[in-house]
Motif scaffolding. Structure first.
Motif, PDB file in Angstrom:
ATOM      1  N   ASN A  86       0.883  -1.159   0.000  1.00  0.00           N
ATOM      2  CA  ASN A  86       0.000   0.000   0.000  1.00  0.00           C
ATOM      3  C   ASN A  86       0.923   1.211   0.000  1.00  0.00           C
ATOM      4  O   ASN A  86       1.490   1.555   1.032  1.00  0.00           O
ATOM      5  CB  ASN A  86      -0.907  -0.018   1.229  1.00  0.00           C
ATOM      6  CG  ASN A  86      -1.989   1.022   1.163  1.00  0.00           C
ATOM      7  OD1 ASN A  86      -2.141   1.709   0.160  1.00  0.00           O
ATOM      8  ND2 ASN A  86      -2.743   1.151   2.241  1.00  0.00           N
ATOM      9  N   VAL A  87       1.127   1.805  -1.165  1.00  0.00           N
ATOM     10  CA  VAL A  87       2.140   2.846  -1.283  1.00  0.00           C
ATOM     11  C   VAL A  87       1.555   4.135  -1.852  1.00  0.00           C
ATOM     12  O   VAL A  87       0.603   4.122  -2.612  1.00  0.00           O
ATOM     13  CB  VAL A  87       3.317   2.404  -2.192  1.00  0.00           C
ATOM     14  CG1 VAL A  87       4.071   1.260  -1.568  1.00  0.00           C
ATOM     15  CG2 VAL A  87       2.832   2.012  -3.559  1.00  0.00           C
ATOM     16  N   SER A  88       2.177   5.216  -1.438  1.00  0.00           N
ATOM     17  CA  SER A  88       1.917   6.529  -2.019  1.00  0.00           C
ATOM     18  C   SER A  88       3.254   7.016  -2.562  1.00  0.00           C
ATOM     19  O   SER A  88       4.213   7.167  -1.812  1.00  0.00           O
ATOM     20  CB  SER A  88       1.395   7.501  -0.977  1.00  0.00           C
ATOM     21  OG  SER A  88       0.121   7.116  -0.544  1.00  0.00           O
ATOM     22  N   ILE A  89       3.318   7.223  -3.862  1.00  0.00           N
ATOM     23  CA  ILE A  89       4.540   7.691  -4.495  1.00  0.00           C
ATOM     24  C   ILE A  89       4.686   9.168  -4.154  1.00  0.00           C
ATOM     25  O   ILE A  89       3.730   9.940  -4.274  1.00  0.00           O
ATOM     26  CB  ILE A  89       4.476   7.489  -6.029  1.00  0.00           C
ATOM     27  CG1 ILE A  89       4.068   6.052  -6.377  1.00  0.00           C
ATOM     28  CG2 ILE A  89       5.784   7.869  -6.690  1.00  0.00           C
ATOM     29  CD1 ILE A  89       4.957   4.977  -5.838  1.00  0.00           C
ATOM     30  N   PRO A  90       5.864   9.589  -3.715  1.00  0.00           N
ATOM     31  CA  PRO A  90       6.045  11.007  -3.385  1.00  0.00           C
ATOM     32  C   PRO A  90       5.717  11.903  -4.582  1.00  0.00           C
ATOM     33  O   PRO A  90       6.084  11.609  -5.722  1.00  0.00           O
ATOM     34  CB  PRO A  90       7.530  11.102  -3.024  1.00  0.00           C
ATOM     35  CG  PRO A  90       7.941   9.717  -2.675  1.00  0.00           C
ATOM     36  CD  PRO A  90       7.068   8.798  -3.473  1.00  0.00           C
ATOM     37  N   GLN A  91       5.001  12.973  -4.304  1.00  0.00           N
ATOM     38  CA  GLN A  91       4.595  13.908  -5.357  1.00  0.00           C
ATOM     39  C   GLN A  91       5.801  14.731  -5.802  1.00  0.00           C
ATOM     40  O   GLN A  91       6.404  15.438  -5.004  1.00  0.00           O
ATOM     41  CB  GLN A  91       3.497  14.843  -4.838  1.00  0.00           C
ATOM     42  CG  GLN A  91       2.224  14.147  -4.452  1.00  0.00           C
ATOM     43  CD  GLN A  91       1.418  13.689  -5.661  1.00  0.00           C
ATOM     44  OE1 GLN A  91       1.554  14.241  -6.745  1.00  0.00           O
ATOM     45  NE2 GLN A  91       0.601  12.675  -5.475  1.00  0.00           N
ATOM     46  N   LYS A  92       6.165  14.574  -7.052  1.00  0.00           N
ATOM     47  CA  LYS A  92       7.234  15.382  -7.652  1.00  0.00           C
ATOM     48  C   LYS A  92       6.710  15.919  -8.970  1.00  0.00           C
ATOM     49  O   LYS A  92       5.796  15.363  -9.560  1.00  0.00           O
ATOM     50  CB  LYS A  92       8.479  14.527  -7.924  1.00  0.00           C
ATOM     51  CG  LYS A  92       9.195  14.051  -6.676  1.00  0.00           C
ATOM     52  CD  LYS A  92      10.607  13.586  -6.957  1.00  0.00           C
ATOM     53  CE  LYS A  92      10.659  12.342  -7.797  1.00  0.00           C
ATOM     54  NZ  LYS A  92      12.009  11.808  -7.942  1.00  0.00           N
ATOM     55  N   GLN A  93       7.328  16.974  -9.428  1.00  0.00           N
ATOM     56  CA  GLN A  93       6.934  17.544 -10.708  1.00  0.00           C
ATOM     57  C   GLN A  93       7.174  16.559 -11.842  1.00  0.00           C
ATOM     58  O   GLN A  93       6.368  16.428 -12.735  1.00  0.00           O
ATOM     59  CB  GLN A  93       7.712  18.834 -10.973  1.00  0.00           C
ATOM     60  CG  GLN A  93       7.186  20.038 -10.238  1.00  0.00           C
ATOM     61  CD  GLN A  93       5.836  20.446 -10.768  1.00  0.00           C
ATOM     62  OE1 GLN A  93       4.840  19.787 -10.499  1.00  0.00           O
ATOM     63  NE2 GLN A  93       5.791  21.539 -11.499  1.00  0.00           N
ATOM     64  N   SER A  94       8.296  15.895 -11.814  1.00  0.00           N
ATOM     65  CA  SER A  94       8.655  15.036 -12.935  1.00  0.00           C
ATOM     66  C   SER A  94       8.803  13.584 -12.480  1.00  0.00           C
ATOM     67  O   SER A  94       9.804  12.941 -12.766  1.00  0.00           O
ATOM     68  CB  SER A  94       9.956  15.525 -13.564  1.00  0.00           C
ATOM     69  OG  SER A  94      10.990  15.501 -12.590  1.00  0.00           O
ATOM     70  N   ALA A  95       7.809  13.057 -11.752  1.00  0.00           N
ATOM     71  CA  ALA A  95       7.862  11.662 -11.319  1.00  0.00           C
ATOM     72  C   ALA A  95       7.749  10.752 -12.540  1.00  0.00           C
ATOM     73  O   ALA A  95       6.952  10.995 -13.447  1.00  0.00           O
ATOM     74  CB  ALA A  95       6.745  11.372 -10.332  1.00  0.00           C
ATOM     75  N   THR A  96       8.579   9.717 -12.564  1.00  0.00           N
ATOM     76  CA  THR A  96       8.582   8.787 -13.691  1.00  0.00           C
ATOM     77  C   THR A  96       8.171   7.399 -13.220  1.00  0.00           C
ATOM     78  O   THR A  96       8.117   7.124 -12.020  1.00  0.00           O
ATOM     79  CB  THR A  96       9.981   8.708 -14.333  1.00  0.00           C
ATOM     80  OG1 THR A  96      10.888   8.179 -13.369  1.00  0.00           O
ATOM     81  CG2 THR A  96      10.445  10.068 -14.822  1.00  0.00           C
TER      82      THR A  96
END
Length: 199
Positions: A86-96
């Motif tokens: 159960n993950v939340s990917i950190p919010q970044k402008q240029s997440a890939t």
């Protein structure tokens, strides 16, 4: 003094008879036909002489007053790709996609492998719905991030996860003339085909 109740002996006799019938019914045993003993060399290796076969027993341990815990690994512990994440990917402008794959695999026990197609997948921008995944099984999370154009290949010995591009379907050639405005007339070649097919 003499007992004047004539039914007293009759009631006591019935109760005694009922108790005897109930206890006698509990002592009857059904006869079970014995299976023939194994013969030959196979009999020696199955069970030593005089030893009964062991039943399939799952060892348990009492944990608290009313809880028994199995002393066996869970399915997710035996097959690490079946663990629930159960993950939340950190919010970044240029997440890939590569950032998200690395984040999901961080504590899973697996690592990404490098290959010729991998930079093409890792450089893709991460879609907004993929910033939060779960609860989901790890295998499904990896396949969701990669998308249908990629197959998951797992090397369990080295605990590496690789992605291989699925052979892309051969696209039909697009005629620029068919991309015209739908309100205009069809191109001459298409109108000739329509006229030939109509009676």
């Amino acid at each position: 003094m003499r007992d004047t109740n004539p039914n007293r002996h009759g009631v006591a006799g019935c109760c005694l008879l009922l108790v005897a019938a109930l206890t006698g019914g509990c002592t009857t045993q059904a006869s079970v036909p014995a299976s023939p003993p194994p013969s030959g060399l196979a009999a020696e290796f199955e069970h030593p002489a005089g030893w009964p076969p062991e039943p399939d027993v799952i060892p348990v341990m009492r944990y608290g007053r009313y809880t028994l815990v199995e002393l066996a690994p869970s399915l997710a512990q035996r097959d690490l790709l079946r663990q629930v994440v159960n993950v939340s990917i950190p919010q970044k402008q240029s997440a890939t996609v590569g950032d998200a794959l690395g984040h999901i695999l961080k504590r899973s026990g697996y690592q990404l492998c490098s290959g010729s197609d991998v930079p093409a997948l890792h450089g893709l921008p991460l879609p907004a719905p993929h910033h939060r995944l779960g609860p989901i099984i790890l295998r499904d999370a990896l396949l969701t991030l990669a998308g249908p154009a990629w197959d998951l290949v797992v090397d369990d010995g080295a605990r590496r996860v690789c992605f291989v591009r699925v052979a892309p379907p051969v696209p039909d050639p697009i005629d620029v003339a068919t991309l015209r405005d739908p309100d205009t007339q069809p191109p001459p070649a298409a109108s000739a085909i329509i006229r030939k097919s109509l009676p």
